[in-house]
Design a protein around this motif. Structure first.
Motif, PDB file in Angstrom:
ATOM      1  N   VAL A   1      -7.921   2.883   6.481  1.00 21.36           N
ATOM      2  CA  VAL A   1      -7.007   4.014   6.565  1.00 21.36           C
ATOM      3  C   VAL A   1      -7.154   4.831   5.281  1.00 21.36           C
ATOM      4  CG1 VAL A   1      -4.622   4.741   6.929  1.00 21.36           C
ATOM      5  CG2 VAL A   1      -5.406   2.580   7.886  1.00 21.36           C
ATOM      6  N   LYS A   2      -7.304   6.147   5.428  1.00 22.04           N
ATOM      7  CA  LYS A   2      -7.511   7.023   4.282  1.00 22.04           C
ATOM      8  C   LYS A   2      -6.187   7.617   3.796  1.00 22.04           C
ATOM      9  CE  LYS A   2     -12.050   8.502   5.995  1.00 22.04           C
ATOM     10  NZ  LYS A   2     -12.849   9.678   6.453  1.00 22.04           N
ATOM     11  N   ALA A   3      -6.070   7.746   2.470  1.00 18.07           N
ATOM     12  CA  ALA A   3      -4.859   8.334   1.906  1.00 18.07           C
ATOM     13  C   ALA A   3      -5.209   9.074   0.621  1.00 18.07           C
ATOM     14  CB  ALA A   3      -3.825   7.247   1.607  1.00 18.07           C
ATOM     15  N   THR A   4      -4.686  10.284   0.468  1.00 16.92           N
ATOM     16  CA  THR A   4      -4.887  11.051  -0.762  1.00 16.92           C
ATOM     17  C   THR A   4      -3.556  11.233  -1.476  1.00 16.92           C
ATOM     18  OG1 THR A   4      -5.686  13.139  -1.699  1.00 16.92           O
ATOM     19  CG2 THR A   4      -4.756  13.239   0.516  1.00 16.92           C
TER      20      THR A   4
ATOM     21  N   TYR B   1      -9.980  10.636  -2.486  1.00 15.24           N
ATOM     22  CA  TYR B   1      -8.994   9.914  -1.683  1.00 15.24           C
ATOM     23  C   TYR B   1      -9.311   8.421  -1.767  1.00 15.24           C
ATOM     24  CZ  TYR B   1     -12.582   9.693   2.046  1.00 15.24           C
ATOM     25  OH  TYR B   1     -13.740   9.463   2.770  1.00 15.24           O
ATOM     26  N   THR B   2      -8.466   7.600  -1.188  1.00 16.40           N
ATOM     27  CA  THR B   2      -8.659   6.151  -1.166  1.00 16.40           C
ATOM     28  C   THR B   2      -8.690   5.665   0.272  1.00 16.40           C
ATOM     29  OG1 THR B   2      -7.554   5.824  -3.305  1.00 16.40           O
ATOM     30  CG2 THR B   2      -7.685   3.922  -1.853  1.00 16.40           C
ATOM     31  N   ALA B   3      -9.629   4.779   0.574  1.00 17.29           N
ATOM     32  CA  ALA B   3      -9.665   4.105   1.869  1.00 17.29           C
ATOM     33  C   ALA B   3      -9.150   2.681   1.672  1.00 17.29           C
ATOM     34  CB  ALA B   3     -11.079   4.088   2.440  1.00 17.29           C
ATOM     35  N   LEU B   4      -8.121   2.325   2.433  1.00 20.02           N
ATOM     36  CA  LEU B   4      -7.455   1.023   2.304  1.00 20.02           C
ATOM     37  C   LEU B   4      -7.646   0.216   3.584  1.00 20.02           C
ATOM     38  CD1 LEU B   4      -4.351   2.851   1.011  1.00 20.02           C
ATOM     39  CD2 LEU B   4      -5.477   1.148  -0.407  1.00 20.02           C
ATOM     40  N   TRP B   5      -7.943  -1.066   3.442  1.00 19.58           N
ATOM     41  CA  TRP B   5      -8.128  -1.936   4.594  1.00 19.58           C
ATOM     42  C   TRP B   5      -6.777  -2.550   4.960  1.00 19.58           C
ATOM     43  CZ3 TRP B   5     -11.813  -2.607   8.107  1.00 19.58           C
ATOM     44  CH2 TRP B   5     -11.801  -3.747   8.923  1.00 19.58           C
ATOM     45  N   LEU B   6      -6.187  -2.047   6.043  1.00 21.42           N
ATOM     46  CA  LEU B   6      -4.877  -2.497   6.487  1.00 21.42           C
ATOM     47  C   LEU B   6      -4.914  -2.776   7.980  1.00 21.42           C
ATOM     48  CD1 LEU B   6      -2.716   0.161   4.588  1.00 21.42           C
ATOM     49  CD2 LEU B   6      -2.964  -2.264   3.965  1.00 21.42           C
TER      50      LEU B   6
ATOM     51  N   ALA C   1       0.826  -1.209   0.000  1.00 19.48           N
ATOM     52  CA  ALA C   1       0.000   0.000   0.000  1.00 19.48           C
ATOM     53  C   ALA C   1       0.863   1.262   0.000  1.00 19.48           C
ATOM     54  CB  ALA C   1      -0.933  -0.004   1.215  1.00 19.48           C
ATOM     55  N   ILE C   2       1.920   1.275   0.788  1.00 20.43           N
ATOM     56  CA  ILE C   2       2.817   2.438   0.836  1.00 20.43           C
ATOM     57  C   ILE C   2       3.479   2.654  -0.516  1.00 20.43           C
ATOM     58  CG2 ILE C   2       4.947   3.338   1.844  1.00 20.43           C
ATOM     59  CD1 ILE C   2       4.171   1.848   4.441  1.00 20.43           C
TER      60      ILE C   2
ATOM     61  N   GLY D   1       0.781   3.658   6.243  1.00 19.94           N
ATOM     62  CA  GLY D   1      -0.087   2.494   6.327  1.00 19.94           C
ATOM     63  C   GLY D   1      -0.782   2.316   7.658  1.00 19.94           C
ATOM     64  N   THR D   2      -0.512   3.193   8.622  1.00 16.49           N
ATOM     65  CA  THR D   2      -1.134   3.061   9.943  1.00 16.49           C
ATOM     66  C   THR D   2      -2.036   4.240  10.289  1.00 16.49           C
ATOM     67  OG1 THR D   2       0.698   4.146  11.130  1.00 16.49           O
ATOM     68  CG2 THR D   2       0.871   1.768  10.758  1.00 16.49           C
ATOM     69  N   ARG D   3      -1.796   5.398   9.664  1.00 10.03           N
ATOM     70  CA  ARG D   3      -2.567   6.606   9.950  1.00 10.03           C
ATOM     71  C   ARG D   3      -3.097   7.211   8.662  1.00 10.03           C
ATOM     72  NH1 ARG D   3       2.110   9.776  12.949  1.00 10.03           N
ATOM     73  NH2 ARG D   3       3.178   8.808  11.168  1.00 10.03           N
ATOM     74  N   ASP D   4      -4.195   7.952   8.781  1.00 10.72           N
ATOM     75  CA  ASP D   4      -4.723   8.655   7.626  1.00 10.72           C
ATOM     76  C   ASP D   4      -3.678   9.619   7.079  1.00 10.72           C
ATOM     77  OD1 ASP D   4      -7.142   7.362   7.954  1.00 10.72           O
ATOM     78  OD2 ASP D   4      -8.133   9.051   8.922  1.00 10.72           O
ATOM     79  N   ALA D   5      -3.568   9.678   5.766  1.00 11.60           N
ATOM     80  CA  ALA D   5      -2.655  10.613   5.099  1.00 11.60           C
ATOM     81  C   ALA D   5      -3.520  11.534   4.247  1.00 11.60           C
ATOM     82  CB  ALA D   5      -1.638   9.856   4.248  1.00 11.60           C
ATOM     83  N   LEU D   6      -3.973  12.625   4.863  1.00 14.33           N
ATOM     84  CA  LEU D   6      -4.892  13.542   4.206  1.00 14.33           C
ATOM     85  C   LEU D   6      -4.200  14.862   3.901  1.00 14.33           C
ATOM     86  CD1 LEU D   6      -8.072  12.643   6.281  1.00 14.33           C
ATOM     87  CD2 LEU D   6      -7.436  11.851   3.996  1.00 14.33           C
TER      88      LEU D   6
END
Length: 225
Positions: free
Chosen positions: A143-146, A133-138, A46-47, A166-171
């Motif tokens: 976890v949200k990431a844009t 943004y994308t929500a990933l199941w980890l 994911a990263i 991969g552990t916290r939202d990256a907004l």
């Protein structure tokens, strides 16, 4: 179009292709395989995918169009520049191709890396509706990431690039490089299996008019002109 809640665990569709999130397309699978080669865990994959979508595709807000084909992940994967929604579509599809459940998410945000030229294109508005943004199941949670703003563009604006561990939202950036208020999330529109293009374009027309879709000079310097 189903709209799952953020609390529920992944379902079957979260690993399946959609028409826009065409994770089964050769271009998407090739992209995902190349980027995740040697990454063993879902978090590592994911990263790597986030970093690749963020930096390999230059952020360009002047390519907003109405052609559905332009929003398909398989088309986005082959281009040098794009804006937040297609980049989120690609990250969502590539994650699914790499075996990571993923959903496409949207929010309305205010004042993020804006310029006078872009504000004029938006009819003077400073609210960006349907930011992707994308929500990933980890690790058993979403976890949200844009992946919108590439690192080089962030450097031009004096802000650090958004990083994803991969552990916290990256907004988006809440403050600029000087510590001033820079961007705020005004409304979360939720997550979807695939892109609700008609709804998104209708909202764009309501907020910005047809000028939003006019052709413009694009490329590595388009955003700062």
């Amino acid at each position: 179009m189903t709209r799952p809640t953020e609390q529920e665990p992944p379902t079957g569709p979260d690993l399946k292709p959609g028409w826009f999130t065409d994770s089964d397309a050769p271009a998407v699978r090739t992209f995902a395989d190349r980027v995740t080669a040697g990454r063993e865990t879902p978090r590592e994959r994911a990263i790597a995918l986030f970093d690749a979508v963020r930096d390999e595709i230059w952020y360009d807000p002047f390519v907003v169009g109405t052609d559905p084909e332009a929003y398909r992940a398989s088309r986005v994967a082959g281009g040098p520049n794009n804006w937040c929604v297609p980049k989120a579509v690609l990250l969502t599809a590539a994650a699914r191709a790499a075996g990571i459940p993923a959903r496409l998410g949207f929010a309305d945000v205010r004042n993020h890396l804006n310029t006078a030229r872009l504000r004029e294109r938006m009819g003077g508005a400073d609210l960006f509706v349907w930011h992707g943004y994308t929500a990933l199941w980890l690790d058993d949670r979403w976890v949200k990431a844009t992946p919108a703003f590439n690192a080089e563009l962030c450097a031009r604006f004096g802000v650090d690039p958004i990083t994803f561990d991969g552990t916290r939202d990256a907004l988006m950036h809440e403050y600029d490089g000087a510590g001033s208020r820079y961007m705020s999330y005004e409304h979360d529109r939720g997550t979807f299996h695939d892109l609700p293009l008609d709804d998104m374009l209708a909202t764009f027309r309501e907020h910005y008019g047809e000028e939003m879709f006019e052709s413009a000079v694009t490329g590595r310097d388009a955003f700062t002109r």
